[in-house]
Design an enzyme around this catalytic site. Structure first.
Site, PDB file in Angstrom:
ATOM      1  N   CYS A 114       6.860  -6.856   7.327  1.00 33.60           N
ATOM      2  CA  CYS A 114       8.231  -5.789   8.633  1.00 33.60           C
ATOM      3  C   CYS A 114       8.574  -7.286   8.818  1.00 33.60           C
ATOM      4  O   CYS A 114       8.245  -7.781  10.008  1.00 33.60           O
ATOM      5  CB  CYS A 114       7.653  -5.038   8.770  1.00 33.60           C
ATOM      6  SG  CYS A 114       8.911  -4.107   9.539  1.00 33.60           S
TER       7      CYS A 114
ATOM      8  N   CYS B  29       0.028   5.985  10.302  1.00 31.66           N
ATOM      9  CA  CYS B  29       0.596   5.375  10.358  1.00 31.66           C
ATOM     10  C   CYS B  29       0.013   4.244  11.573  1.00 31.66           C
ATOM     11  O   CYS B  29      -0.883   3.638  12.114  1.00 31.66           O
ATOM     12  CB  CYS B  29       1.311   6.258  11.319  1.00 31.66           C
ATOM     13  SG  CYS B  29       1.719   7.586  10.826  1.00 31.66           S
TER      14      CYS B  29
ATOM     15  N   ASN C 187      -2.702   5.054  16.180  1.00 35.98           N
ATOM     16  CA  ASN C 187      -3.720   4.733  15.855  1.00 35.98           C
ATOM     17  C   ASN C 187      -4.202   2.945  16.096  1.00 35.98           C
ATOM     18  O   ASN C 187      -3.836   2.213  16.079  1.00 35.98           O
ATOM     19  CB  ASN C 187      -3.757   4.678  14.376  1.00 35.98           C
ATOM     20  CG  ASN C 187      -3.421   5.818  13.626  1.00 35.98           C
ATOM     21  OD1 ASN C 187      -3.830   7.663  14.518  1.00 35.98           O
ATOM     22  ND2 ASN C 187      -2.157   6.006  13.481  1.00 35.98           N
TER      23      ASN C 187
ATOM     24  N   GLU D 293       1.156  -1.313   0.191  1.00 34.65           N
ATOM     25  CA  GLU D 293      -0.313  -0.445  -0.078  1.00 34.65           C
ATOM     26  C   GLU D 293       0.656   1.390   0.035  1.00 34.65           C
ATOM     27  O   GLU D 293       1.980   1.167   1.147  1.00 34.65           O
ATOM     28  CB  GLU D 293      -0.831   0.214   1.341  1.00 34.65           C
ATOM     29  CG  GLU D 293      -1.847  -1.389   0.894  1.00 34.65           C
ATOM     30  CD  GLU D 293      -3.159  -0.825   2.372  1.00 34.65           C
ATOM     31  OE1 GLU D 293      -3.922  -1.318   2.181  1.00 34.65           O
ATOM     32  OE2 GLU D 293      -2.389  -0.655   3.573  1.00 34.65           O
TER      33      GLU D 293
ATOM     34  N   CYS E 149       6.925  -5.182  16.447  1.00 32.10           N
ATOM     35  CA  CYS E 149       6.717  -3.997  16.800  1.00 32.10           C
ATOM     36  C   CYS E 149       5.038  -4.996  16.895  1.00 32.10           C
ATOM     37  O   CYS E 149       3.856  -4.702  15.798  1.00 32.10           O
ATOM     38  CB  CYS E 149       6.567  -2.713  16.272  1.00 32.10           C
ATOM     39  SG  CYS E 149       7.748  -2.238  15.762  1.00 32.10           S
TER      40      CYS E 149
ATOM     41  N   CYS F 134       1.805  -2.689  15.987  1.00 36.33           N
ATOM     42  CA  CYS F 134       2.099  -2.205  14.552  1.00 36.33           C
ATOM     43  C   CYS F 134       1.443  -3.616  13.429  1.00 36.33           C
ATOM     44  O   CYS F 134       1.540  -4.471  13.057  1.00 36.33           O
ATOM     45  CB  CYS F 134       3.261  -1.638  14.062  1.00 36.33           C
ATOM     46  SG  CYS F 134       3.718  -1.802  11.439  1.00 36.33           S
TER      47      CYS F 134
ATOM     48  N   SER G  90      11.708   6.158  15.072  1.00 33.67           N
ATOM     49  CA  SER G  90      11.339   5.476  15.846  1.00 33.67           C
ATOM     50  C   SER G  90      11.609   5.069  17.134  1.00 33.67           C
ATOM     51  O   SER G  90      11.719   3.886  17.012  1.00 33.67           O
ATOM     52  CB  SER G  90      10.485   4.066  15.109  1.00 33.67           C
ATOM     53  OG  SER G  90      10.071   4.983  13.577  1.00 33.67           O
TER      54      SER G  90
HETATM   55  N1  SAH Z   1       9.646   0.722  10.139  1.00 34.43           N
HETATM   56  C1  SAH Z   1       9.759   1.880  10.079  1.00 34.43           C
HETATM   57  C2  SAH Z   1       9.173   2.853   9.004  1.00 34.43           C
HETATM   58  C3  SAH Z   1       7.735   2.601   9.348  1.00 34.43           C
HETATM   59  S1  SAH Z   1       5.805   2.661  10.357  1.00 34.43           S
HETATM   60  C4  SAH Z   1       9.795   2.447  11.130  1.00 34.43           C
HETATM   61  O1  SAH Z   1       9.193   1.626  12.560  1.00 34.43           O
HETATM   62  O2  SAH Z   1       9.919   3.676  11.828  1.00 34.43           O
HETATM   63  C5  SAH Z   1       5.866   4.507  10.139  1.00 34.43           C
HETATM   64  C6  SAH Z   1       5.757   5.328  11.051  1.00 34.43           C
HETATM   65  O3  SAH Z   1       4.359   4.762  12.153  1.00 34.43           O
HETATM   66  C7  SAH Z   1       6.537   4.111  12.902  1.00 34.43           C
HETATM   67  O4  SAH Z   1       6.932   5.932  14.307  1.00 34.43           O
HETATM   68  C8  SAH Z   1       6.342   3.495  13.749  1.00 34.43           C
HETATM   69  O5  SAH Z   1       5.960   3.624  14.522  1.00 34.43           O
HETATM   70  C9  SAH Z   1       4.516   4.323  13.692  1.00 34.43           C
HETATM   71  N2  SAH Z   1       2.894   2.726  13.341  1.00 34.43           N
HETATM   72  C10 SAH Z   1       3.896   1.763  13.672  1.00 34.43           C
HETATM   73  N3  SAH Z   1       2.121   1.104  14.058  1.00 34.43           N
HETATM   74  C11 SAH Z   1       1.574   2.133  14.870  1.00 34.43           C
HETATM   75  C12 SAH Z   1       0.046   2.355  15.251  1.00 34.43           C
HETATM   76  N4  SAH Z   1      -0.642   2.130  15.074  1.00 34.43           N
HETATM   77  N5  SAH Z   1      -0.300   3.808  15.306  1.00 34.43           N
HETATM   78  C13 SAH Z   1       0.158   5.152  15.153  1.00 34.43           C
HETATM   79  N6  SAH Z   1       1.554   5.265  14.578  1.00 34.43           N
HETATM   80  C14 SAH Z   1       2.266   3.880  14.070  1.00 34.43           C
HETATM   81 FE1  SF4 Z   2       7.937  -2.846  11.253  1.00 39.33          FE
HETATM   82 FE2  SF4 Z   2       8.257  -0.665  11.303  1.00 39.33          FE
HETATM   83 FE3  SF4 Z   2       6.369  -1.760  11.900  1.00 39.33          FE
HETATM   84 FE4  SF4 Z   2       7.718  -1.846  13.348  1.00 39.33          FE
HETATM   85  S1  SF4 Z   2       6.293   0.430  13.036  1.00 39.33           S
HETATM   86  S2  SF4 Z   2       6.931  -4.174  12.651  1.00 39.33           S
HETATM   87  S3  SF4 Z   2       9.402  -1.580  12.408  1.00 39.33           S
HETATM   88  S4  SF4 Z   2       6.482  -1.395  10.502  1.00 39.33           S
END
Ligand code: SAH
Ligand code: SF4
Length: 358
Positions: A119, A345, A303, A93, A123, A126, A227
């Site tokens: 990924c 995000c 989110n 996406e 996390c 996410c 992050s």
């Molecule tokens: N993998 C990389 C880039 C993609 S994520 C990273 O983690 O930095 C981009 C951003 O969205 C990151 O800061 C991530 O932690 C955040 N993110 C992931 N899940 C989220 C959620 N449920 N709510 C808000 N931000 C989130």
């Molecule tokens: Fe991967 Fe970034 Fe999502 Fe963590 S927040 S699982 S590093 S995409």
């Protein structure tokens, strides 16, 4: 035999290839511009090429842009999410956020792109990480997302395409796909192609320390976002499992190094998860951890994913913000964009169409 894929090739590679076909090199320039500047996916569109060459190209090559198989618009904030299919039917996406309809003066257009299918970091908050890891994207598949977003943006009359910013904040960890991500950055930047200023490109990482040093050595003025999500290792080990490999004592000096060589202030992203990492004590600890670093803290109220909503109340968000500001940090709050279409995000997945509810 699979036809040669052109999207993802740089100008030099295209010139060498066109020369091997016995054609003059300037033809490569024309094809390069058709693909990267005009988003052409079919040689028939390339009307300034001789018919004979177009026919030869049809037989031996393909542009190979990803196919847009679904498009969703968030009616509230005009965010558009594209579901793109790749050559092996995997899906990613990409999201386009037009400048806020609440604040026209900001005049920004931001494209959020993916670097991997899934990924491997996992996390817990996410959706991408919870879906597991499939594969790295190729440079052409990364740039292909930008071409698709750009075509989308051009549909609306009053977009300033020159104001397009690109963030590697979609699916995947870009620094675990270093070579292809870097190649895509050069392609995005090339003034003969997409011509996006490096200062308008932001790479977000969960903290792959050796690759941050490597990126610092490239001396590219792109923005680095890290992050962070927690000010101590105990909590960060849970929220960003990569922290067990690269703890904060290694991550923070790497960020400092990035600042020193790029002269660009590092952004620290900090998701706010209700009662998990949003207490006043943790805000104080975060301020201490970042002391002396030219940093910007970008707070992202969580989110919802998989039905779990962990966003703190506005009062908790306010008091966390206030403490950081009192301690002298610059803080911004990320507006949740595209929440109605699961484009915000952490909400991207698209791993497999059968997993999608709609
Ligand atoms: N993998 C990389 C880039 C993609 S994520 C990273 O983690 O930095 C981009 C951003 O969205 C990151 O800061 C991530 O932690 C955040 N993110 C992931 N899940 C989220 C959620 N449920 N709510 C808000 N931000 C989130
Ligand atoms: Fe991967 Fe970034 Fe999502 Fe963590 S927040 S699982 S590093 S995409």
């Amino acid at each position: 035999m699979e036809k040669k894929r052109l999207c993802g090739q740089n100008l030099k590679e295209m010139e060498d290839w066109i020369a091997r076909l016995g054609e003059p090199r300037y033809r490569a320039h024309q094809i390069y511009q058709w693909i990267y500047q005009r988003g052409a996916n079919d040689f028939a569109q390339m009307t300034d090429l001789p018919k004979r060459l177009r026919a030869l190209l049809q037989e031996t090559a393909q542009v190979g842009l990803p196919t847009v198989i679904k498009q969703q618009l968030d009616p509230e904030d005009l965010t558009v999410k594209l579901l793109l299919e790749l050559k092996d039917k995997q899906r990613v996406e990409a999201v386009l956020m037009p400048y806020s309809n609440l604040d026209f003066s900001r005049n920004r257009l931001t494209g959020c792109i993916s670097s991997q299918v899934g990924c491997p970091i996992g996390c817990p908050f996410c959706a991408t990480g919870q879906g597991g890891f499939i594969r790295n994207l190729e440079a052409g598949e990364i740039v292909g997302q930008v071409i698709a977003l750009r075509q989308e943006a051009l549909k609306s009359e009053n977009t300033l395409i020159e104001s397009l910013n690109i963030v590697f904040m979609g699916m995947g960890e870009p620094l675990l796909n270093y070579a292809e991500v870097l190649k895509s950055i050069y392609l995005l930047h090339d003034p003969k192609g997409l011509n996006i200023s490096l200062r308008r490109i932001t790479l977000s990482t969960a903290g792959v320390v050796p690759r941050i040093y490597q990126l610092a050595q490239e001396e590219l003025p792109i923005n680095l976002a890290v992050s962070l999500h927690a000010p101590n290792n105990d909590l960060r080990n849970q929220l960003v499992p990569l922290n067990r490999r690269y703890p904060l004592e290694e991550l923070i000096p790497a960020c400092r190094k990035y600042f020193e060589s790029s002269k660009r202030r590092v952004t620290f992203e900090y998701i706010l998860l209700n009662q998990v990492n949003d207490t006043e004590d943790l805000a104080e600890e975060l301020a201490l951890r970042l002391k002396g670093l030219p940093a910007l803290v970008n707070l992202i109220p969580a989110n919802p994913t998989n039905g779990a909503d962990q966003r703190p109340s506005p009062e908790r968000i306010r008091s966390f913000t206030r403490i950081l500001k009192t301690r002298g940090l610059e803080v911004t709050l990320r507006e949740g964009r595209g929440g109605n279409i699961a484009a915000a995000c952490g909400q991207l997945r698209a791993r497999d169409s059968s997993l999608r509810s709609e």
